[in-house]
Design a protein around this motif. Structure first.
Motif, PDB file in Angstrom:
ATOM      1  N   GLN A  57       0.832  -1.208   0.000  1.00  0.00           N
ATOM      2  CA  GLN A  57       0.000   0.000   0.000  1.00  0.00           C
ATOM      3  C   GLN A  57       0.866   1.258   0.000  1.00  0.00           C
ATOM      4  OE1 GLN A  57      -2.339  -0.967   3.480  1.00  0.00           O
ATOM      5  NE2 GLN A  57      -4.170  -1.193   2.205  1.00  0.00           N
ATOM      6  N   LEU A  58       1.908   1.239   0.795  1.00  0.00           N
ATOM      7  CA  LEU A  58       2.805   2.391   0.858  1.00  0.00           C
ATOM      8  C   LEU A  58       3.438   2.675  -0.499  1.00  0.00           C
ATOM      9  CD1 LEU A  58       4.344   4.551   2.492  1.00  0.00           C
ATOM     10  CD2 LEU A  58       6.076   2.807   2.931  1.00  0.00           C
ATOM     11  N   LEU A  59       3.936   1.641  -1.152  1.00  0.00           N
ATOM     12  CA  LEU A  59       4.570   1.839  -2.462  1.00  0.00           C
ATOM     13  C   LEU A  59       3.558   2.265  -3.519  1.00  0.00           C
ATOM     14  CD1 LEU A  59       7.229  -1.010  -2.522  1.00  0.00           C
ATOM     15  CD2 LEU A  59       7.597   1.454  -2.201  1.00  0.00           C
ATOM     16  N   TRP A  60       2.339   1.758  -3.444  1.00  0.00           N
ATOM     17  CA  TRP A  60       1.315   2.227  -4.379  1.00  0.00           C
ATOM     18  C   TRP A  60       1.083   3.721  -4.182  1.00  0.00           C
ATOM     19  CZ3 TRP A  60      -0.550   1.219  -8.837  1.00  0.00           C
ATOM     20  CH2 TRP A  60      -0.588  -0.094  -9.311  1.00  0.00           C
ATOM     21  N   TRP A  61       1.029   4.143  -2.937  1.00  0.00           N
ATOM     22  CA  TRP A  61       0.802   5.554  -2.657  1.00  0.00           C
ATOM     23  C   TRP A  61       1.988   6.404  -3.110  1.00  0.00           C
ATOM     24  CZ3 TRP A  61       3.071   8.757   1.288  1.00  0.00           C
ATOM     25  CH2 TRP A  61       2.498  10.027   1.376  1.00  0.00           C
ATOM     26  N   LEU A  62       3.213   5.976  -2.800  1.00  0.00           N
ATOM     27  CA  LEU A  62       4.407   6.755  -3.124  1.00  0.00           C
ATOM     28  C   LEU A  62       4.780   6.713  -4.605  1.00  0.00           C
ATOM     29  CD1 LEU A  62       6.736   5.785  -0.149  1.00  0.00           C
ATOM     30  CD2 LEU A  62       5.789   8.055  -0.606  1.00  0.00           C
ATOM     31  N   ILE A  63       4.575   5.572  -5.247  1.00  0.00           N
ATOM     32  CA  ILE A  63       5.059   5.368  -6.609  1.00  0.00           C
ATOM     33  C   ILE A  63       3.921   5.343  -7.621  1.00  0.00           C
ATOM     34  CG2 ILE A  63       6.357   3.816  -8.139  1.00  0.00           C
ATOM     35  CD1 ILE A  63       8.062   5.058  -5.826  1.00  0.00           C
ATOM     36  N   GLY A  64       2.921   4.530  -7.374  1.00  0.00           N
ATOM     37  CA  GLY A  64       1.882   4.320  -8.368  1.00  0.00           C
ATOM     38  C   GLY A  64       0.723   5.285  -8.320  1.00  0.00           C
ATOM     39  N   GLY A  65       0.542   5.954  -7.205  1.00  0.00           N
ATOM     40  CA  GLY A  65      -0.667   6.740  -7.042  1.00  0.00           C
ATOM     41  C   GLY A  65      -0.514   8.243  -7.111  1.00  0.00           C
ATOM     42  N   THR A  66       0.672   8.739  -7.374  1.00  0.00           N
ATOM     43  CA  THR A  66       0.870  10.186  -7.379  1.00  0.00           C
ATOM     44  C   THR A  66       1.653  10.626  -8.595  1.00  0.00           C
ATOM     45  OG1 THR A  66       2.927  10.038  -6.126  1.00  0.00           O
ATOM     46  CG2 THR A  66       0.909  10.297  -4.842  1.00  0.00           C
ATOM     47  N   GLN A  67       1.533  11.895  -8.904  1.00  0.00           N
ATOM     48  CA  GLN A  67       2.220  12.453 -10.066  1.00  0.00           C
ATOM     49  C   GLN A  67       3.735  12.373  -9.905  1.00  0.00           C
ATOM     50  OE1 GLN A  67       0.980  16.428 -10.931  1.00  0.00           O
ATOM     51  NE2 GLN A  67       1.775  16.364 -12.998  1.00  0.00           N
TER      52      GLN A  67
ATOM     53  N   GLY B 220       5.372  10.044  -8.547  1.00  0.00           N
ATOM     54  CA  GLY B 220       5.783   8.654  -8.419  1.00  0.00           C
ATOM     55  C   GLY B 220       6.915   8.257  -9.355  1.00  0.00           C
ATOM     56  N   LYS B 221       6.888   8.762 -10.571  1.00  0.00           N
ATOM     57  CA  LYS B 221       7.937   8.397 -11.524  1.00  0.00           C
ATOM     58  C   LYS B 221       9.301   8.881 -11.029  1.00  0.00           C
ATOM     59  CE  LYS B 221       9.436   8.643 -16.288  1.00  0.00           C
ATOM     60  NZ  LYS B 221       9.097   9.011 -17.666  1.00  0.00           N
ATOM     61  N   ASN B 222       9.357  10.103 -10.509  1.00  0.00           N
ATOM     62  CA  ASN B 222      10.630  10.613 -10.000  1.00  0.00           C
ATOM     63  C   ASN B 222      11.077   9.856  -8.757  1.00  0.00           C
ATOM     64  OD1 ASN B 222      11.110  12.520 -11.999  1.00  0.00           O
ATOM     65  ND2 ASN B 222       9.934  14.087 -10.926  1.00  0.00           N
ATOM     66  N   ARG B 223      10.129   9.498  -7.888  1.00  0.00           N
ATOM     67  CA  ARG B 223      10.502   8.720  -6.709  1.00  0.00           C
ATOM     68  C   ARG B 223      11.016   7.339  -7.111  1.00  0.00           C
ATOM     69  NH1 ARG B 223       6.642  12.149  -4.414  1.00  0.00           N
ATOM     70  NH2 ARG B 223       4.810  10.907  -4.933  1.00  0.00           N
ATOM     71  N   LEU B 224      10.402   6.737  -8.117  1.00  0.00           N
ATOM     72  CA  LEU B 224      10.879   5.457  -8.626  1.00  0.00           C
ATOM     73  C   LEU B 224      12.296   5.592  -9.167  1.00  0.00           C
ATOM     74  CD1 LEU B 224      10.349   2.488  -9.437  1.00  0.00           C
ATOM     75  CD2 LEU B 224       9.452   3.381 -11.607  1.00  0.00           C
ATOM     76  N   ARG B 225      12.560   6.636  -9.913  1.00  0.00           N
ATOM     77  CA  ARG B 225      13.903   6.864 -10.459  1.00  0.00           C
ATOM     78  C   ARG B 225      14.930   7.046  -9.345  1.00  0.00           C
ATOM     79  NH1 ARG B 225      13.866  11.767 -14.025  1.00  0.00           N
ATOM     80  NH2 ARG B 225      15.898  11.017 -14.674  1.00  0.00           N
ATOM     81  N   ILE B 226      14.536   7.750  -8.289  1.00  0.00           N
ATOM     82  CA  ILE B 226      15.434   7.971  -7.147  1.00  0.00           C
ATOM     83  C   ILE B 226      15.751   6.640  -6.464  1.00  0.00           C
ATOM     84  CG2 ILE B 226      15.539   8.945  -4.809  1.00  0.00           C
ATOM     85  CD1 ILE B 226      14.037  11.424  -6.003  1.00  0.00           C
ATOM     86  N   VAL B 227      14.724   5.849  -6.189  1.00  0.00           N
ATOM     87  CA  VAL B 227      14.947   4.561  -5.518  1.00  0.00           C
ATOM     88  C   VAL B 227      15.847   3.675  -6.371  1.00  0.00           C
ATOM     89  CG1 VAL B 227      13.819   2.438  -4.734  1.00  0.00           C
ATOM     90  CG2 VAL B 227      12.839   4.657  -4.137  1.00  0.00           C
ATOM     91  N   ARG B 228      15.598   3.617  -7.656  1.00  0.00           N
ATOM     92  CA  ARG B 228      16.429   2.774  -8.525  1.00  0.00           C
ATOM     93  C   ARG B 228      17.865   3.265  -8.588  1.00  0.00           C
ATOM     94  NH1 ARG B 228      11.997   1.246 -13.165  1.00  0.00           N
ATOM     95  NH2 ARG B 228      11.136  -0.523 -12.017  1.00  0.00           N
TER      96      ARG B 228
ATOM     97  N   GLN C  39      15.101  17.016  -3.329  1.00  0.00           N
ATOM     98  CA  GLN C  39      15.068  17.158  -1.872  1.00  0.00           C
ATOM     99  C   GLN C  39      13.669  16.822  -1.326  1.00  0.00           C
ATOM    100  OE1 GLN C  39      15.759  21.202  -0.406  1.00  0.00           O
ATOM    101  NE2 GLN C  39      17.307  20.345   0.961  1.00  0.00           N
ATOM    102  N   HIS C  40      12.639  17.302  -1.980  1.00  0.00           N
ATOM    103  CA  HIS C  40      11.259  17.024  -1.569  1.00  0.00           C
ATOM    104  C   HIS C  40      10.979  15.520  -1.611  1.00  0.00           C
ATOM    105  CE1 HIS C  40       6.896  17.021  -1.431  1.00  0.00           C
ATOM    106  NE2 HIS C  40       6.889  16.373  -2.581  1.00  0.00           N
ATOM    107  N   HIS C  41      11.336  14.871  -2.707  1.00  0.00           N
ATOM    108  CA  HIS C  41      11.079  13.435  -2.843  1.00  0.00           C
ATOM    109  C   HIS C  41      11.887  12.622  -1.831  1.00  0.00           C
ATOM    110  CE1 HIS C  41       8.433  13.915  -6.190  1.00  0.00           C
ATOM    111  NE2 HIS C  41       9.363  14.425  -6.977  1.00  0.00           N
TER     112      HIS C  41
ATOM    113  N   ILE D  96       4.589   2.790 -15.313  1.00  0.00           N
ATOM    114  CA  ILE D  96       5.631   3.809 -15.181  1.00  0.00           C
ATOM    115  C   ILE D  96       6.827   3.318 -15.965  1.00  0.00           C
ATOM    116  CG2 ILE D  96       7.155   5.031 -13.595  1.00  0.00           C
ATOM    117  CD1 ILE D  96       5.002   4.655 -11.444  1.00  0.00           C
ATOM    118  N   ASP D  97       7.336   4.196 -16.824  1.00  0.00           N
ATOM    119  CA  ASP D  97       8.493   3.821 -17.657  1.00  0.00           C
ATOM    120  C   ASP D  97       9.665   3.432 -16.789  1.00  0.00           C
ATOM    121  OD1 ASP D  97       7.852   6.520 -19.960  1.00  0.00           O
ATOM    122  OD2 ASP D  97       7.044   4.501 -19.937  1.00  0.00           O
ATOM    123  N   ASN D  98      10.372   2.389 -17.193  1.00  0.00           N
ATOM    124  CA  ASN D  98      11.604   1.981 -16.510  1.00  0.00           C
ATOM    125  C   ASN D  98      12.756   2.800 -17.027  1.00  0.00           C
ATOM    126  OD1 ASN D  98      10.297  -0.030 -15.057  1.00  0.00           O
ATOM    127  ND2 ASN D  98      10.600  -1.529 -16.684  1.00  0.00           N
ATOM    128  N   ASP D  99      13.588   3.301 -16.105  1.00  0.00           N
ATOM    129  CA  ASP D  99      14.792   4.068 -16.490  1.00  0.00           C
ATOM    130  C   ASP D  99      16.005   3.208 -16.326  1.00  0.00           C
ATOM    131  OD1 ASP D  99      13.588   7.189 -15.152  1.00  0.00           O
ATOM    132  OD2 ASP D  99      13.380   6.332 -17.138  1.00  0.00           O
TER     133      ASP D  99
END
Length: 95
Positions: free
Chosen positions: A3-13, A15-23, A47-49, A92-95
């Motif tokens: 649920q947390l990852l859906w909210w952070l990654i899949g459910g918000t605008q 999310g793509k940048n947060r996914l890129r940061i985590v990767r 910084q925000h993400h 979400i596109d994979n980088d």
């Protein structure tokens, strides 16, 4: 964690940048400036993400101020397969 990852990654605008940061941090630890340069994003945006990801136990840090390095938490490292699944389901596109 799902649920947390859906909210952070899949459910918000953002999310793509947060996914890129985590990767990126999965490949190697970095500070905010390094991430900003690597991902070609505004420093304040990164910084925000990072703050959101740290508040939600996805990232941890060592150091302080500009030298603060970001790492994935053990919890996030053990759920990277879930992250990929959510990114795929959210298209979400994979980088």
């Amino acid at each position: 964690m799902r649920q947390l990852l859906w909210w952070l990654i899949g459910g918000t605008q953002g999310g793509k940048n947060r996914l890129r940061i985590v990767r990126s941090l999965n490949r190697r630890p970095m500070n905010t400036n390094q991430l900003s340069n690597e991902l070609d994003l505004n420093y304040k945006t990164v910084q925000h993400h990072l703050e959101m990801l740290e508040e939600n136990d996805v990232l941890t840090t060592t150091g302080d101020e500009y030298g603060k390095m970001y790492f994935l938490t053990d919890r996030m490292e053990s759920n990277l397969d879930l992250l990929d699944e959510i990114a795929e389901q959210a298209s979400i596109d994979n980088d």
